[in-house]
Scaffold this active site. Structure first.
Site, PDB file in Angstrom:
ATOM      1  N   ASP A  13       0.814  -1.216   0.000  1.00 30.10           N
ATOM      2  CA  ASP A  13       0.000   0.000   0.000  1.00 30.10           C
ATOM      3  C   ASP A  13       0.850   1.269   0.000  1.00 30.10           C
ATOM      4  O   ASP A  13       0.446   2.298   0.558  1.00 30.10           O
ATOM      5  CB  ASP A  13      -0.965   0.032   1.202  1.00 30.10           C
ATOM      6  CG  ASP A  13      -1.746  -1.255   1.326  1.00 30.10           C
ATOM      7  OD1 ASP A  13      -2.236  -1.732   0.291  1.00 30.10           O
ATOM      8  OD2 ASP A  13      -1.856  -1.788   2.446  1.00 30.10           O
ATOM      9  N   LYS A  16       2.326   2.044  -5.206  1.00 31.96           N
ATOM     10  CA  LYS A  16       3.092   1.511  -6.347  1.00 31.96           C
ATOM     11  C   LYS A  16       2.351   1.720  -7.670  1.00 31.96           C
ATOM     12  O   LYS A  16       2.966   1.996  -8.694  1.00 31.96           O
ATOM     13  CB  LYS A  16       3.338   0.004  -6.162  1.00 31.96           C
ATOM     14  CG  LYS A  16       4.267  -0.326  -5.023  1.00 31.96           C
ATOM     15  CD  LYS A  16       4.429  -1.817  -4.847  1.00 31.96           C
ATOM     16  CE  LYS A  16       3.204  -2.510  -4.313  1.00 31.96           C
ATOM     17  NZ  LYS A  16       2.815  -2.192  -2.948  1.00 31.96           N
ATOM     18  N   GLY A  40      -4.036  -4.292  -4.536  1.00 35.20           N
ATOM     19  CA  GLY A  40      -5.004  -3.295  -4.991  1.00 35.20           C
ATOM     20  C   GLY A  40      -4.230  -2.065  -5.413  1.00 35.20           C
ATOM     21  O   GLY A  40      -3.763  -1.305  -4.574  1.00 35.20           O
ATOM     22  N   HIS A  41      -4.015  -1.905  -6.707  1.00 32.34           N
ATOM     23  CA  HIS A  41      -3.217  -0.779  -7.205  1.00 32.34           C
ATOM     24  C   HIS A  41      -4.141   0.308  -7.750  1.00 32.34           C
ATOM     25  O   HIS A  41      -4.803   0.123  -8.763  1.00 32.34           O
ATOM     26  CB  HIS A  41      -2.226  -1.272  -8.263  1.00 32.34           C
ATOM     27  CG  HIS A  41      -1.183  -2.188  -7.696  1.00 32.34           C
ATOM     28  ND1 HIS A  41      -0.399  -3.010  -8.462  1.00 32.34           N
ATOM     29  CD2 HIS A  41      -0.795  -2.396  -6.418  1.00 32.34           C
ATOM     30  CE1 HIS A  41       0.424  -3.685  -7.668  1.00 32.34           C
ATOM     31  NE2 HIS A  41       0.195  -3.329  -6.424  1.00 32.34           N
ATOM     32  N   GLN A 223       2.351  -5.972  -3.130  1.00 23.58           N
ATOM     33  CA  GLN A 223       2.634  -5.992  -1.670  1.00 23.58           C
ATOM     34  C   GLN A 223       3.981  -5.305  -1.393  1.00 23.58           C
ATOM     35  O   GLN A 223       4.368  -4.438  -2.151  1.00 23.58           O
ATOM     36  CB  GLN A 223       2.600  -7.431  -1.122  1.00 23.58           C
ATOM     37  CG  GLN A 223       1.211  -8.076  -1.111  1.00 23.58           C
ATOM     38  CD  GLN A 223       0.842  -8.757  -2.408  1.00 23.58           C
ATOM     39  OE1 GLN A 223       1.650  -9.419  -3.024  1.00 23.58           O
ATOM     40  NE2 GLN A 223      -0.400  -8.600  -2.838  1.00 23.58           N
TER      41      GLN A 223
HETATM   42  P1  IMP Z   1      -2.754 -12.809   1.788  1.00 29.34           P
HETATM   43  O1  IMP Z   1      -1.799 -12.271   0.811  1.00 29.34           O
HETATM   44  O2  IMP Z   1      -4.192 -12.567   1.439  1.00 29.34           O
HETATM   45  O3  IMP Z   1      -2.493 -14.254   2.118  1.00 29.34           O
HETATM   46  O4  IMP Z   1      -2.556 -12.018   3.185  1.00 29.34           O
HETATM   47  C1  IMP Z   1      -1.372 -12.168   3.982  1.00 29.34           C
HETATM   48  C2  IMP Z   1      -0.955 -10.839   4.595  1.00 29.34           C
HETATM   49  O5  IMP Z   1      -0.533  -9.955   3.574  1.00 29.34           O
HETATM   50  C3  IMP Z   1      -2.084 -10.120   5.344  1.00 29.34           C
HETATM   51  O6  IMP Z   1      -1.538  -9.429   6.451  1.00 29.34           O
HETATM   52  C4  IMP Z   1      -2.600  -9.121   4.312  1.00 29.34           C
HETATM   53  O7  IMP Z   1      -3.210  -8.010   4.920  1.00 29.34           O
HETATM   54  C5  IMP Z   1      -1.290  -8.736   3.633  1.00 29.34           C
HETATM   55  N1  IMP Z   1      -1.493  -8.272   2.258  1.00 29.34           N
HETATM   56  C6  IMP Z   1      -1.730  -9.013   1.170  1.00 29.34           C
HETATM   57  N2  IMP Z   1      -1.838  -8.238   0.082  1.00 29.34           N
HETATM   58  C7  IMP Z   1      -1.658  -6.972   0.490  1.00 29.34           C
HETATM   59  C8  IMP Z   1      -1.629  -5.716  -0.183  1.00 29.34           C
HETATM   60  O8  IMP Z   1      -1.775  -5.607  -1.403  1.00 29.34           O
HETATM   61  N3  IMP Z   1      -1.395  -4.628   0.597  1.00 29.34           N
HETATM   62  C9  IMP Z   1      -1.177  -4.719   1.935  1.00 29.34           C
HETATM   63  N4  IMP Z   1      -1.191  -5.860   2.601  1.00 29.34           N
HETATM   64  C10 IMP Z   1      -1.432  -6.994   1.888  1.00 29.34           C
END
Ligand code: IMP
Length: 422
Positions: A13, A16, A40-41, A223
């Protein structure tokens, strides 16, 4: 420069999407190499907001080819929904959007397993609930359905059956939830695959040719480094290689090195989900940043935890990803605040720690904060105030790499370059 990578240097977040969108203007290919629609971009063009999840952020530029590499996990229903949304804005067809035939498919079983674990499991990670972890588990266990399998019903059924006997026990006995039958899931995925079969191809050879023809390639990380399955704050991480190392495993960068690895750094720190966060603010300053910065997840709608900029974590992220410069985003959110601080080191068990090496316990880290003079820029001109310049200088001095880009708003006009990338 021929190849540039964009890497989130914090917990995701960082903004990017908008930087990728800006750099995509000057490049030929934008490549996603890991993660899935957990990302989520958000991109703003002339006041209009577009949120991309798995489609690369270069897609809004007509001259640019977008590639979803083999390291990505793709949920076909979401992909098609996103594609339709993008097609309502601009012309996108299979000539300029390619999906690797070897990318991993996220099935209904992955999504249901992720949701069941998060709602019933004893140890919550706070995932996005999109099935990312279970899909990568199947990939590592050599039981995954690959995108190319969607095109043959018999193969698809066989691949889905692989491992289903085990999952069925989990669903029935442990989590006690209903799931679609193998026949239903095969039919659903097959029908979805038919709708984007023209987009499916060998993306590795496309990139190989592009690089040998000196085309400009931008790798778009999703991420952030601190969520990397190996380098991140395990177990509170995602399941992919979010650092620059993921480029080589998830897309390929044939014959080359990445010329510039640009770390995207938000001017403060945020995190969603569980896990340690040394500079987290629990007071009204934290709530102010959360509200003013609209720190709410683009994918899940969850409120993000907020805190000051954390140098020890950033120094670690720079080492993990070989970052060569920084894009500093959301500076406007810190403008006009009463206080401005950075964490220059931690105190752990009475000792000062400058870099958040994996051996240290971040839950125990007490942030050592330096107060700076707050800046009050309105960003109407290209001039920055003495105070803002001092904040940027402090960051460059504290981290040892230059701030090549700074952003004070979401629109293309609100992103300024100190350095040329392409
Ligand atoms: P997952 O990727 O859904 O398995 O989530 C694992 C961890 O990564 C959690 O703490 C999510 O909140 C975090 N996470 C996954 N994708 C994002 C992102 O795009 N932005 C911020 N945190 C993310």
């Amino acid at each position: 420069m021929q190849t540039v990578a964009i890497i989130g240097a914090q917990w995701g977040d960082e903004g990017k999407g908008k930087i990728t969108d800006m750099l995509a203007e000057k490049c030929d290919y934008v490549v996603r190499y890991q993660g899935g629609h957990n990302a989520g971009h958000t991109i703003w063009v002339s006041g209009k907001k577009t949120v991309l999840h798995v489609i690369p952020s270069g897609v809004l530029h007509d001259h640019c080819t977008s590639i979803i590499g083999h390291g990505v996990v793709v949920e076909p229903e979401n992909f098609l929904k996103e594609l339709k949304n993008v097609q309502s804005i601009t012309t996108v067809d299979h000539k300029r959007l390619k999906v690797s035939e070897n990318a991993t498919v996220i099935t209904s079983y992955h999504r249901l397993l992720d949701a069941a674990r998060e709602s019933q499991g004893p140890e919550k990670i706070g995932t996005t609930g999109k099935g990312i972890g279970p899909a990568y588990e199947d990939k590592a266990a050599r039981k995954a359905v690959k995108i190319k399998d969607l095109l043959d019903k018999d193969i698809l059924y066989k691949k889905l059956s692989n491992g289903f006997a085990e999952k069925k026990v989990l669903f029935k006995e442990l989590y006690k939830i209903e799931v679609p039958s193998l026949e239903e899931e095969t039919e659903r995925l097959y029908q979805l695959g038919q709708q984007f079969k023209d987009y499916i191809c060998d993306t590795f050879s496309i990139l190989d040719k592009a690089i040998s023809q000196n085309k400009k390639v931008l790798y778009e990380g999703a991420q952030g480094v601190l969520l990397d399955v190996d380098y991140g704050t395990y177990p509170y991480v995602t399941s992919s290689s979010t650092s620059s190392a993921g480029i080589l495993t998830g897309a390929g960068n044939v014959n080359g090195k990445v010329d510039e690895i640009l770390g995207i750094v938000k001017a403060y720190t945020t995190r969603v989900g569980e896990g340690p966060f040394p500079t987290e603010l629990f007071d009204e300053v934290g709530s102010y940043i959360q509200k003013t910065g609209n720190e709410v997840g683009a994918t899940t709608g969850r409120t993000r935890r907020c805190g000051w900029l954390d140098f020890p974590l950033l120094r670690y992220a720079i080492k993990c990803s070989n970052l060569t410069s920084i894009a500093l985003t959301k500076l406007d959110i810190l403008s006009n605040m009463e206080t401005l601080k950075v964490c220059y080191a931690y105190e752990i068990d009475g000792k000062q720690v400058d870099c958040a090496y994996p051996g240290i316990d971040l839950f125990k880290a007490k942030p050592l904060l330096k107060s700076l003079k707050p800046f009050k820029d309105d960003f109407k001109t290209n001039e920055v105030s003495v105070e803002l310049k001092a904040y940027i200088d402090e960051i460059e001095k504290g981290l040892g790499i230059p701030v090549g880009i700074y952003a004070f708003g979401p629109d293309r006009a609100e992103i300024k370059f100190n350095k040329t990338y392409f």
